[in-house]
Design a protein around this motif. Structure first.
Motif, short mmCIF file in Angstrom:
data_model
loop_
_atom_site.label_atom_id
_atom_site.label_comp_id
_atom_site.label_asym_id
_atom_site.label_seq_id
_atom_site.Cartn_x
_atom_site.Cartn_y
_atom_site.Cartn_z
N UNK A 186 49.76 -38.79 -23.36
CA UNK A 186 49.22 -37.58 -24.00
C UNK A 186 47.86 -37.24 -23.42
N UNK A 187 47.60 -35.93 -23.34
CA UNK A 187 46.31 -35.47 -22.86
C UNK A 187 45.26 -35.68 -23.94
N UNK A 188 44.02 -35.87 -23.50
CA UNK A 188 42.91 -36.09 -24.42
C UNK A 188 41.78 -35.11 -24.13
N UNK A 189 41.80 -33.97 -24.79
CA UNK A 189 40.71 -33.02 -24.70
C UNK A 189 40.70 -32.19 -23.43
N UNK A 190 41.05 -32.78 -22.33
CA UNK A 190 41.05 -32.07 -21.06
C UNK A 190 42.29 -32.48 -20.27
N UNK A 191 42.78 -31.58 -19.45
CA UNK A 191 43.97 -31.86 -18.65
C UNK A 191 43.72 -32.96 -17.63
N UNK A 192 42.45 -33.35 -17.45
CA UNK A 192 42.13 -34.37 -16.46
C UNK A 192 42.04 -35.77 -17.06
N UNK A 193 42.46 -35.92 -18.32
CA UNK A 193 42.44 -37.25 -18.92
C UNK A 193 43.68 -37.45 -19.79
N UNK A 194 44.34 -38.59 -19.59
CA UNK A 194 45.53 -38.94 -20.36
C UNK A 194 45.34 -40.30 -21.01
N UNK A 195 46.02 -40.49 -22.14
CA UNK A 195 46.13 -41.80 -22.77
C UNK A 195 47.57 -42.26 -22.69
N UNK A 196 47.77 -43.46 -22.15
CA UNK A 196 49.08 -44.08 -22.08
C UNK A 196 49.23 -45.04 -23.25
N UNK A 197 50.22 -44.80 -24.10
CA UNK A 197 50.39 -45.61 -25.32
C UNK A 197 51.79 -46.23 -25.34
N UNK A 198 51.92 -47.48 -24.89
CA UNK A 198 53.23 -48.16 -24.93
C UNK A 198 53.54 -48.67 -26.34
N UNK A 199 54.83 -48.82 -26.65
CA UNK A 199 55.23 -49.34 -27.97
C UNK A 199 56.60 -49.99 -27.86
N UNK A 200 56.86 -50.92 -28.77
CA UNK A 200 58.17 -51.57 -28.82
C UNK A 200 59.23 -50.58 -29.28
N UNK A 201 60.47 -50.85 -28.88
CA UNK A 201 61.61 -50.04 -29.29
C UNK A 201 62.49 -50.86 -30.22
N UNK A 202 62.81 -50.32 -31.38
CA UNK A 202 63.86 -50.89 -32.21
C UNK A 202 64.28 -49.85 -33.25
N UNK A 203 65.47 -50.01 -33.75
CA UNK A 203 65.98 -49.08 -34.75
C UNK A 203 65.37 -49.39 -36.10
N UNK A 204 64.86 -48.35 -36.75
CA UNK A 204 64.34 -48.51 -38.11
C UNK A 204 65.43 -48.39 -39.15
N UNK A 205 66.61 -47.91 -38.73
CA UNK A 205 67.69 -47.65 -39.68
C UNK A 205 68.83 -48.62 -39.51
N UNK A 206 68.53 -49.92 -39.50
CA UNK A 206 69.63 -50.87 -39.48
C UNK A 206 69.37 -52.13 -38.70
N UNK A 207 68.97 -52.01 -37.43
CA UNK A 207 68.84 -53.20 -36.60
C UNK A 207 67.56 -53.97 -36.90
N UNK A 208 67.66 -55.27 -36.77
CA UNK A 208 66.47 -56.12 -36.88
C UNK A 208 65.69 -56.04 -35.58
N UNK A 209 64.36 -55.86 -35.62
CA UNK A 209 63.57 -55.81 -34.38
C UNK A 209 63.81 -57.05 -33.54
N UNK A 210 63.85 -56.85 -32.24
CA UNK A 210 64.05 -57.98 -31.33
C UNK A 210 62.81 -58.87 -31.32
N UNK A 211 62.98 -60.16 -31.08
CA UNK A 211 61.83 -61.06 -31.12
C UNK A 211 60.83 -60.76 -30.03
N UNK A 212 59.56 -60.97 -30.35
CA UNK A 212 58.50 -60.80 -29.35
C UNK A 212 58.41 -62.04 -28.50
N UNK A 213 58.27 -61.85 -27.22
CA UNK A 213 58.15 -62.99 -26.29
C UNK A 213 56.84 -63.71 -26.56
N UNK A 214 56.92 -64.99 -26.83
CA UNK A 214 55.73 -65.79 -27.11
C UNK A 214 55.06 -66.23 -25.83
#
Length: 231
Positions: free
Chosen positions: A202-230
């Motif tokens: 997403x852009x932040x205030x100006x077209x010359x700056x972006x924020x990269x925001x990674x996140x885990x994927x899992x279904x909120x409507x049924x599946x149990x979240x996959x385990x996090x790698x320790x």
């Protein structure tokens, strides 16, 4: 065997066959709606990801964020089609074709690294070819280095933003990269088994700056979240 027991066994087998047959034809009609929200396509993508468990990234256009708008998408899903990449592509293509306001930017669908990418037609900093040596470091540090390399090569500032559910202290190996699009490298880095992750850019205030925001994927409507790698 007594006739009554034989009849009971036959009746039970028939009922089981009906249940199994019913399971194979099970389907659900889904109506996905976002109403008068900023960046309606981004909101719809997030709903699809959390409802179906699909890996979908969203990257904002370089000029300005999408204005407020509404989207409605209807599709029919089964357990089999939910995991079918062809079905996923069909649903996402339909979503991108939905009007979201006269001033809404145009997006295209790209597949890379086991993820679907909703990316602006004008282009994205993550299309920049990058070069990195082979290294084994904490995931968070590798993400920082990738952002720095994209910034250096593209001339557009990309910073690591909020991360959700990722084991940033876990040491992972990034194989050497030679002029490969940053998007493909990032997808590979975030999806080493058993991790599954996507991101928003997403852009932040100006077209010359972006924020990269990674996140885990899992279904909120049924599946149990996959385990996090320790560590």
């Amino acid at each position: 065997m007594p006739l009554s027991m034989l009849k009971s066994g036959i009746r039970a087998a028939v009922l089981l066959s009906v249940c199994l047959a019913g399971r194979t034809v099970w389907s659900e009609e889904v109506q996905l709606t976002v109403q008068d929200v900023p960046q309606p396509l981004a909101a719809a993508v997030k709903q699809l990801e959390t409802r179906e468990g699909w890996g979908i990234t969203y990257e904002e256009p370089p000029d300005k964020p999408a204005p407020k708008g509404s989207l409605t998408l209807t599709y029919t899903v089964t357990d089999a089609t939910r995991a079918d990449p062809r079905f996923q592509e069909q649903v996402l293509t339909q979503l991108l074709a939905r009007p979201a306001g006269k001033d809404a930017p145009r997006f295209r669908l790209v597949q890379a690294g086991g993820l679907w990418h909703v990316t602006p037609e004008q282009g994205s900093p993550l299309e920049t070819p990058i070069t990195l040596p082979r290294q084994k470091r904490p995931l968070g540090e590798l993400l920082q280095r990738l952002c720095a390399e994209v910034t250096k090569r593209s001339g557009t500032q990309v910073e690591l933003g909020r991360t959700a559910g990722l084991p940033l202290e876990t040491r992972v190996t990034l194989e050497a990269v030679n002029r490969e699009p940053a998007r493909a490298v990032l997808a590979r880095l975030l999806n080493s088994a058993p991790r599954r992750a996507a991101w928003t850019l997403r852009t932040q205030g100006t077209a010359q700056k972006y924020l990269l925001s990674p996140h885990r994927i899992f279904r909120l409507t049924g599946d149990t979240p996959e385990p996090v790698l320790e560590k």
